[in-house]
Scaffold this active site. Structure first.
Site, PDB file in Angstrom:
ATOM      1  N   HIS A 164      65.324  13.716 -54.031  1.00  0.00           N
ATOM      2  CA  HIS A 164      64.813  12.340 -53.921  1.00  0.00           C
ATOM      3  C   HIS A 164      64.440  11.795 -55.308  1.00  0.00           C
ATOM      4  CE1 HIS A 164      63.314  13.850 -49.780  1.00  0.00           C
ATOM      5  NE2 HIS A 164      64.271  12.984 -49.511  1.00  0.00           N
ATOM      6  N   LYS A 212      59.454  12.550 -34.784  1.00  0.00           N
ATOM      7  CA  LYS A 212      59.412  13.625 -35.782  1.00  0.00           C
ATOM      8  C   LYS A 212      57.981  14.126 -35.947  1.00  0.00           C
ATOM      9  CE  LYS A 212      63.349  12.749 -38.804  1.00  0.00           C
ATOM     10  NZ  LYS A 212      63.794  12.323 -40.125  1.00  0.00           N
ATOM     11  N   ARG A 248      74.255  13.604 -49.106  1.00  0.00           N
ATOM     12  CA  ARG A 248      74.434  14.892 -49.794  1.00  0.00           C
ATOM     13  C   ARG A 248      75.777  15.520 -49.492  1.00  0.00           C
ATOM     14  NH1 ARG A 248      68.857  16.698 -47.270  1.00  0.00           N
ATOM     15  NH2 ARG A 248      69.701  15.158 -45.834  1.00  0.00           N
ATOM     16  N   SER A 277      64.266  18.462 -47.365  1.00  0.00           N
ATOM     17  CA  SER A 277      62.838  18.690 -47.098  1.00  0.00           C
ATOM     18  C   SER A 277      62.685  19.798 -46.048  1.00  0.00           C
ATOM     19  CB  SER A 277      62.184  17.404 -46.596  1.00  0.00           C
ATOM     20  OG  SER A 277      62.304  16.387 -47.556  1.00  0.00           O
TER      21      SER A 277
HETATM   22  P1  ADP Z   1      65.014  10.772 -43.372  1.00  0.00           P
HETATM   23  O1  ADP Z   1      64.140  11.476 -42.375  1.00  0.00           O
HETATM   24  O2  ADP Z   1      64.945   9.264 -43.259  1.00  0.00           O
HETATM   25  O3  ADP Z   1      66.420  11.277 -43.492  1.00  0.00           O
HETATM   26  P2  ADP Z   1      64.464  12.115 -45.902  1.00  0.00           P
HETATM   27  O4  ADP Z   1      63.180  12.092 -46.640  1.00  0.00           O
HETATM   28  O5  ADP Z   1      64.960  13.415 -45.404  1.00  0.00           O
HETATM   29  O6  ADP Z   1      64.278  11.037 -44.759  1.00  0.00           O
HETATM   30  O7  ADP Z   1      65.606  11.469 -46.814  1.00  0.00           O
HETATM   31  C1  ADP Z   1      65.511  10.165 -47.316  1.00  0.00           C
HETATM   32  C2  ADP Z   1      66.835   9.793 -47.975  1.00  0.00           C
HETATM   33  O8  ADP Z   1      67.066  10.653 -49.083  1.00  0.00           O
HETATM   34  C3  ADP Z   1      68.047   9.959 -47.060  1.00  0.00           C
HETATM   35  O9  ADP Z   1      68.981   8.949 -47.348  1.00  0.00           O
HETATM   36  C4  ADP Z   1      68.587  11.323 -47.439  1.00  0.00           C
HETATM   37  O10 ADP Z   1      69.962  11.440 -47.173  1.00  0.00           O
HETATM   38  C5  ADP Z   1      68.294  11.318 -48.932  1.00  0.00           C
HETATM   39  N1  ADP Z   1      68.157  12.679 -49.462  1.00  0.00           N
HETATM   40  C6  ADP Z   1      67.527  13.725 -48.925  1.00  0.00           C
HETATM   41  N2  ADP Z   1      67.627  14.826 -49.693  1.00  0.00           N
HETATM   42  C7  ADP Z   1      68.363  14.457 -50.769  1.00  0.00           C
HETATM   43  C8  ADP Z   1      68.868  15.150 -51.924  1.00  0.00           C
HETATM   44  N3  ADP Z   1      68.649  16.448 -52.112  1.00  0.00           N
HETATM   45  N4  ADP Z   1      69.598  14.446 -52.818  1.00  0.00           N
HETATM   46  C9  ADP Z   1      69.852  13.138 -52.601  1.00  0.00           C
HETATM   47  N5  ADP Z   1      69.447  12.431 -51.523  1.00  0.00           N
HETATM   48  C10 ADP Z   1      68.713  13.081 -50.621  1.00  0.00           C
END
Ligand code: ADP
Length: 159
Positions: free
Chosen positions: A16, A40, A89, A127
């Protein structure tokens, strides 16, 4: 242009952080939004997740942090935002992101979803996996910002 980058950020990872650094200079304002989903269960409270965002991204001038339990598009409309940014990803993220983008387009025709591809250095980080590793006291080196590392230590290692 004004952009919203929504997510759970439970917790924020270096994936992120990388996306946010890459996109922040492309927009006049970048609004990072903790968007709470009713189906969630989160490990970290909203307050904790907000603090992690603030501590990890304090070097970016045009960034703002928010929380909503409502729809991302409604939040984006309230700011007059032009785009919603999401990260991809791998192919496995694609279908979910495409559905979400199409639904958001239906709800708010003026707002575009922009997809940014994850840096290959971070595209295996999620995450969910980070939490799994932390629970089993594995190494989180190069996966999460320092403040998150410390929070996991307090939660799992010092107990
Ligand atoms: P959500 O529950 O909305 O998917 P996340 O916090 O998991 O929330 O992810 C938020 C955004 O960041 C999403 O678009 C996800 O695909 C992206 N994301 C998550 N991990 C990564 C990563 N390692 N690299 C780039 N983008 C990521």
């Amino acid at each position: 242009m004004i952009a919203v980058y929504p997510g759970s950020f439970d917790p924020i990872t270096l994936g992120h952080v990388d996306i946010i650094h890459r996109i922040s200079s492309k927009f006049k304002q970048l609004h990072v939004l903790i968007a709470e989903s009713t189906d969630k269960n989160y490990m970290f409270s909203t307050q904790e997740r907000l603090e992690f965002l603030q501590l990890s991204l304090s070097d970016i001038a045009n960034i703002h942090f928010h929380f909503t339990s409502g729809l991302t598009v409604d939040f984006a409309k309230s700011l007059n935002a032009d785009v919603i940014v999401r990260g991809i990803r791998a192919v496995s993220d694609f279908e979910y992101e495409m559905n979400m983008a199409n639904m958001n387009k239906k709800l708010a025709a003026d707002i575009e979803t922009m997809i940014v591809f994850a840096n290959p250095q971070y595209n295996f980080i999620s995450s969910r996996l980070v939490k799994e590793i932390a629970k089993h006291k594995g190494s989180l080196k190069d996966l999460v910002p320092d403040c998150v590392l410390k929070a996991f230590e307090v939660k799992f290692i010092h107990k």
